[in-house]
Write a protein that holds these residues in place. Structure first.
Motif, PDB file in Angstrom:
ATOM      1  N   ARG A 208       0.829  -1.212   0.000  1.00 43.80           N
ATOM      2  CA  ARG A 208       0.000   0.000   0.000  1.00 43.80           C
ATOM      3  C   ARG A 208       0.860   1.258   0.000  1.00 43.80           C
ATOM      4  O   ARG A 208       0.522   2.269  -0.635  1.00 43.80           O
ATOM      5  CB  ARG A 208      -0.917  -0.015   1.224  1.00 43.80           C
ATOM      6  N   LEU A 209       2.013   1.184   0.697  1.00 43.96           N
ATOM      7  CA  LEU A 209       2.915   2.336   0.772  1.00 43.96           C
ATOM      8  C   LEU A 209       3.828   2.447  -0.452  1.00 43.96           C
ATOM      9  O   LEU A 209       4.496   3.469  -0.632  1.00 43.96           O
ATOM     10  CB  LEU A 209       3.790   2.224   2.032  1.00 43.96           C
ATOM     11  N   THR A 210       3.847   1.379  -1.274  1.00 44.48           N
ATOM     12  CA  THR A 210       4.778   1.335  -2.409  1.00 44.48           C
ATOM     13  C   THR A 210       4.013   0.952  -3.666  1.00 44.48           C
ATOM     14  O   THR A 210       4.195  -0.134  -4.230  1.00 44.48           O
ATOM     15  CB  THR A 210       5.908   0.312  -2.133  1.00 44.48           C
ATOM     16  N   PRO A 280      18.551  -9.901  -4.134  1.00 47.17           N
ATOM     17  CA  PRO A 280      18.626  -9.219  -2.845  1.00 47.17           C
ATOM     18  C   PRO A 280      17.430  -9.628  -1.992  1.00 47.17           C
ATOM     19  O   PRO A 280      16.316  -9.762  -2.505  1.00 47.17           O
ATOM     20  CB  PRO A 280      18.576  -7.732  -3.223  1.00 47.17           C
ATOM     21  N   VAL A 281      17.667  -9.832  -0.713  1.00 48.67           N
ATOM     22  CA  VAL A 281      16.623 -10.286   0.203  1.00 48.67           C
ATOM     23  C   VAL A 281      16.400  -9.239   1.275  1.00 48.67           C
ATOM     24  O   VAL A 281      17.352  -8.768   1.908  1.00 48.67           O
ATOM     25  CB  VAL A 281      17.006 -11.627   0.858  1.00 48.67           C
ATOM     26  N   ILE A 282      15.139  -8.879   1.484  1.00 50.93           N
ATOM     27  CA  ILE A 282      14.749  -8.011   2.604  1.00 50.93           C
ATOM     28  C   ILE A 282      14.140  -8.919   3.662  1.00 50.93           C
ATOM     29  O   ILE A 282      13.142  -9.603   3.403  1.00 50.93           O
ATOM     30  CB  ILE A 282      13.717  -6.955   2.176  1.00 50.93           C
ATOM     31  N   PRO A 302      13.701  -3.786  10.480  1.00 48.97           N
ATOM     32  CA  PRO A 302      12.549  -4.124  11.335  1.00 48.97           C
ATOM     33  C   PRO A 302      11.326  -4.416  10.484  1.00 48.97           C
ATOM     34  O   PRO A 302      11.055  -3.690   9.513  1.00 48.97           O
ATOM     35  CB  PRO A 302      12.370  -2.858  12.181  1.00 48.97           C
ATOM     36  N   PRO A 303      10.573  -5.469  10.821  1.00 47.47           N
ATOM     37  CA  PRO A 303       9.488  -5.933   9.947  1.00 47.47           C
ATOM     38  C   PRO A 303       8.203  -5.122  10.084  1.00 47.47           C
ATOM     39  O   PRO A 303       7.145  -5.649  10.423  1.00 47.47           O
ATOM     40  CB  PRO A 303       9.287  -7.378  10.393  1.00 47.47           C
ATOM     41  N   ASN A 307       9.359   0.745   7.349  1.00 44.48           N
ATOM     42  CA  ASN A 307      10.746   0.334   7.156  1.00 44.48           C
ATOM     43  C   ASN A 307      10.901  -0.495   5.885  1.00 44.48           C
ATOM     44  O   ASN A 307      11.857  -0.318   5.117  1.00 44.48           O
ATOM     45  CB  ASN A 307      11.220  -0.507   8.350  1.00 44.48           C
ATOM     46  N   LEU A 308       9.950  -1.407   5.680  1.00 42.53           N
ATOM     47  CA  LEU A 308      10.029  -2.298   4.522  1.00 42.53           C
ATOM     48  C   LEU A 308       9.864  -1.518   3.222  1.00 42.53           C
ATOM     49  O   LEU A 308      10.564  -1.771   2.240  1.00 42.53           O
ATOM     50  CB  LEU A 308       8.965  -3.394   4.631  1.00 42.53           C
TER      51      LEU A 308
END
Length: 358
Positions: A208-210, A280-282, A302-303, A307-308
């Motif tokens: 939703r934020l991205t 790449p891994v988040i 932080p999950p 932050n994500l």
């Protein structure tokens, strides 16, 4: 040739069963002949089919008590259990016998739930492991955790993945796969069971934020229906649910990154598969994850959705650095966490336990 019986009570295919599928076919190279004993369940029929296709004899058992007789002629027995009552088998199975723990040992939930789970685990599972001749775990963090909280001594057998199956694509393969899956923008993959600890809610709120990135969720589980409904309510046109898939390796090769904001895991095959695929891994900055991936290979944040989302945007804005993270992640898998490395460690432990010479 050492004969090893691997016993599971799994109700369905999950990470611990994928470990059997990828690791056991490697053992004959170490002069160990494995066999798998599964519950009689239609949900495990595909696992039985795949194991046998890879040369691993697979048997179903009608009850736990039947396993005492079915495995008596093996040199060693390895039990991996989902349910605490399965550990009652340890009193009945002949030695040598080991337990391989794939459990999520810690949950980062609020309101004291983390401590409550620890107490429940100690009473229901950890207390029964004294009847095993050896307890095997996949990370040094898990070994430290079990020693610290329950006084259990364990041996570490690195859980790894197959870097030939999970590998980076060629440019031509990547283009073809992205066309097949209709990945047209920056695409993040989250392959995981739909359960609370996998934190899919954070994935949806991150989406939703991205809105300028796409989020692909693969898997099924008890939270699936609710999460799909929430995605519709939030009108998340950039979220796709693909359900359970067998083409997961190809989906990794088509994606741009892995998003895995877990609240638990030890540490999570998703991380290892993504790294092996050169992505790449988040993921979350908890000790199990920090053992297998560092800031040199991925983003530990932080999950929480804000932050994500910031981490996703950083990858989108820094494609060269994102590629470098993926490349370093794959190199770490090849040196530390390949299925061959894990199979060799397992073979050494089983030989020492059974005292069967080469």
């Amino acid at each position: 040739m050492l004969r090893a019986a691997f016993i599971t009570d799994a109700p369905r295919i999950a990470g611990s069963e994928i470990w059997l599928l990828e690791t056991l076919p490697k053992l004959p190279q170490q002069r160990i002949s494995p066999a798998v004993f599964l519950p009689s369940s239609s949900r495990l029929a595909r696992l039985k089919e795949l194991l046998e296709a890879r040369g691993v004899p697979t048997h179903t058992y009608p009850s736990h008590n039947a396993l005492v007789h079915l495995t008596e002629n093996y040199d060693v027995r390895i039990l991996q259990a989902w349910y605490p009552k399965t550990y009652l088998l340890l009193k009945k199975l002949p030695s040598p016998k080991a337990v391989f723990l794939h459990d999520q040992l810690e949950y980062h939930y609020p309101f004291g739930i983390k401590r409550l789970y620890q107490l429940i685990y100690g009473a229901t599972k950890a207390s029964k492991l004294k009847d095993a001749d050896a307890v095997l775990v996949g990370t040094h963090w898990a070994a430290h955790y079990l020693r610290r909280h329950f006084g259990l001594e364990t041996q570490v057998v690195a859980v790894g993945v197959d870097p030939d199956r999970f590998r980076p694509p060629s440019p031509e393969e990547r283009q073809a796969l992205r066309s097949l899956y209709q990945f047209s923008r920056f695409t993040l993959l989250t392959p995981a069971r739909f359960t609370l600890e996998k934190n899919h809610l954070a994935v949806l709120l991150t989406a939703r934020l991205t809105p300028d990135a796409d989020f692909v969720l693969v898997g099924e589980g008890s939270w699936s229906k609710g999460l799909r409904s929430l995605a519709r309510v939030l009108n998340l046109s950039n979220v796709r649910f693909l359900g359970r898939r067998e083409d997961i390796a190809e989906l990794y090769r088509a994606a741009d990154a892995v998003l895995f904001p877990t609240l638990a895991d030890n540490p999570g095959l998703v991380i290892l598969e993504g790294m092996a695929s050169g992505l790449p891994v988040i993921t979350s900055p908890f000790p199990p994850q920090q053992e297998v991936i560092s800031p040199r290979e991925g983003l530990l944040v932080p999950p929480h959705p804000r932050n994500l989302s910031q981490a996703v945007r950083w990858l989108m804005q820094n494609p060269q650095k994102a590629r470098e993270l993926g490349e370093k992640g794959r190199q770490r898998i090849l040196s530390e966490r390949s299925v061959d490395v894990g199979a060799l460690m397992l073979a050494d432990v089983l030989r020492a336990l059974s005292k069967v010479p080469l």
